[in-house]
Design a protein around this motif. Structure first.
Motif, PDB file in Angstrom:
ATOM      1  N   ARG A 125       0.820  -1.209  -0.093  1.00  0.00           N
ATOM      2  CA  ARG A 125      -0.156   0.169  -0.107  1.00  0.00           C
ATOM      3  C   ARG A 125       0.812   1.092   0.031  1.00  0.00           C
ATOM      4  O   ARG A 125       0.564   2.189  -0.680  1.00  0.00           O
ATOM      5  CB  ARG A 125      -1.057   0.035   1.202  1.00  0.00           C
TER       6      ARG A 125
ATOM      7  N   THR B 207       3.769   1.638  -1.161  1.00  0.00           N
ATOM      8  CA  THR B 207       4.247   1.788  -2.654  1.00  0.00           C
ATOM      9  C   THR B 207       3.515   2.342  -3.599  1.00  0.00           C
ATOM     10  O   THR B 207       3.880   2.880  -4.795  1.00  0.00           O
ATOM     11  CB  THR B 207       5.146   0.431  -3.092  1.00  0.00           C
ATOM     12  N   ARG B 208       2.335   2.222  -3.484  1.00  0.00           N
ATOM     13  CA  ARG B 208       1.255   2.756  -4.522  1.00  0.00           C
ATOM     14  C   ARG B 208       1.117   4.221  -4.320  1.00  0.00           C
ATOM     15  O   ARG B 208       1.160   4.394  -3.102  1.00  0.00           O
ATOM     16  CB  ARG B 208      -0.169   1.929  -4.199  1.00  0.00           C
ATOM     17  N   LYS B 209       0.925   4.797  -5.411  1.00  0.00           N
ATOM     18  CA  LYS B 209       0.703   6.438  -5.301  1.00  0.00           C
ATOM     19  C   LYS B 209      -0.634   6.569  -4.675  1.00  0.00           C
ATOM     20  O   LYS B 209      -1.751   5.863  -4.893  1.00  0.00           O
ATOM     21  CB  LYS B 209       0.564   6.688  -6.802  1.00  0.00           C
ATOM     22  N   ASP B 210      -0.562   7.472  -3.586  1.00  0.00           N
ATOM     23  CA  ASP B 210      -1.639   7.614  -2.887  1.00  0.00           C
ATOM     24  C   ASP B 210      -1.957   9.236  -2.946  1.00  0.00           C
ATOM     25  O   ASP B 210      -1.371  10.228  -2.484  1.00  0.00           O
ATOM     26  CB  ASP B 210      -1.345   7.334  -1.445  1.00  0.00           C
ATOM     27  N   PRO B 211      -3.074   9.482  -3.685  1.00  0.00           N
ATOM     28  CA  PRO B 211      -3.196  11.024  -4.013  1.00  0.00           C
ATOM     29  C   PRO B 211      -3.722  11.609  -2.668  1.00  0.00           C
ATOM     30  O   PRO B 211      -3.443  12.878  -2.669  1.00  0.00           O
ATOM     31  CB  PRO B 211      -4.414  11.065  -4.760  1.00  0.00           C
ATOM     32  N   TYR B 212      -4.382  11.199  -1.772  1.00  0.00           N
ATOM     33  CA  TYR B 212      -4.519  11.849  -0.479  1.00  0.00           C
ATOM     34  C   TYR B 212      -3.430  12.114   0.469  1.00  0.00           C
ATOM     35  O   TYR B 212      -3.415  13.076   0.965  1.00  0.00           O
ATOM     36  CB  TYR B 212      -5.780  10.955   0.370  1.00  0.00           C
TER      37      TYR B 212
ATOM     38  N   ASP C 299      -0.516  12.536  -0.804  1.00  0.00           N
ATOM     39  CA  ASP C 299       0.207  13.647  -1.563  1.00  0.00           C
ATOM     40  C   ASP C 299      -0.487  15.079  -1.300  1.00  0.00           C
ATOM     41  O   ASP C 299       0.144  15.976  -0.974  1.00  0.00           O
ATOM     42  CB  ASP C 299       0.103  13.328  -3.114  1.00  0.00           C
TER      43      ASP C 299
ATOM     44  N   LYS D  88       1.016  18.527   0.680  1.00  0.00           N
ATOM     45  CA  LYS D  88       0.855  19.998   0.289  1.00  0.00           C
ATOM     46  C   LYS D  88       0.303  20.979   1.309  1.00  0.00           C
ATOM     47  O   LYS D  88       0.741  22.048   1.228  1.00  0.00           O
ATOM     48  CB  LYS D  88      -0.022  20.078  -0.829  1.00  0.00           C
TER      49      LYS D  88
END
Length: 108
Positions: A11, A13-18, A20, A24
């Motif tokens: 989990r 290693t997967r891209k997590d938009p939340y 990210d 910010k």
């Protein structure tokens, strides 16, 4: 619910938009926690409004659905015992509520 280490690593290693999105606004998340740290709050980042809120943990947990309330209560207890804090990302547009636990003072 305890997940195996391999599931957590996959989990992570997967891209997590939340995650990210949290990165910010992390200074605001950290400030919200610091402002209310004596009350051990739960921090909520609301998308798409991009607002950060600090809630009393018990009040926030009690407002969750019955399905997630006990699981969140246990996760919150574990986080407090490990000197960590909980952050939720609420995406109202996509109807997603995702929780994260972070060590106090560390950036995601």
């Amino acid at each position: 619910m305890v997940k195996s280490r391999s599931v957590k690593l996959k989990r992570a290693t997967r891209k997590d938009p939340y995650l990210d999105a949290l990165g910010k606004v992390w200074p605001h998340v950290a400030r919200a926690y610091d402002d209310f740290k004596d009350e051990k709050p739960i921090i909520v980042y609301e998308l798409p409004r991009r607002m950060v809120y600090a809630y009393p943990a018990i009040d926030y947990i009690n407002d969750l659905t019955e399905r997630t309330r006990e699981q969140t209560r246990q996760l919150y207890k574990q986080a407090m015992a490990a000197d960590e804090f909980m952050v939720f990302v609420r995406d109202t547009k996509n109807r997603v509520l995702r929780s994260y636990v972070f060590p106090i003072g560390e950036k995601p």
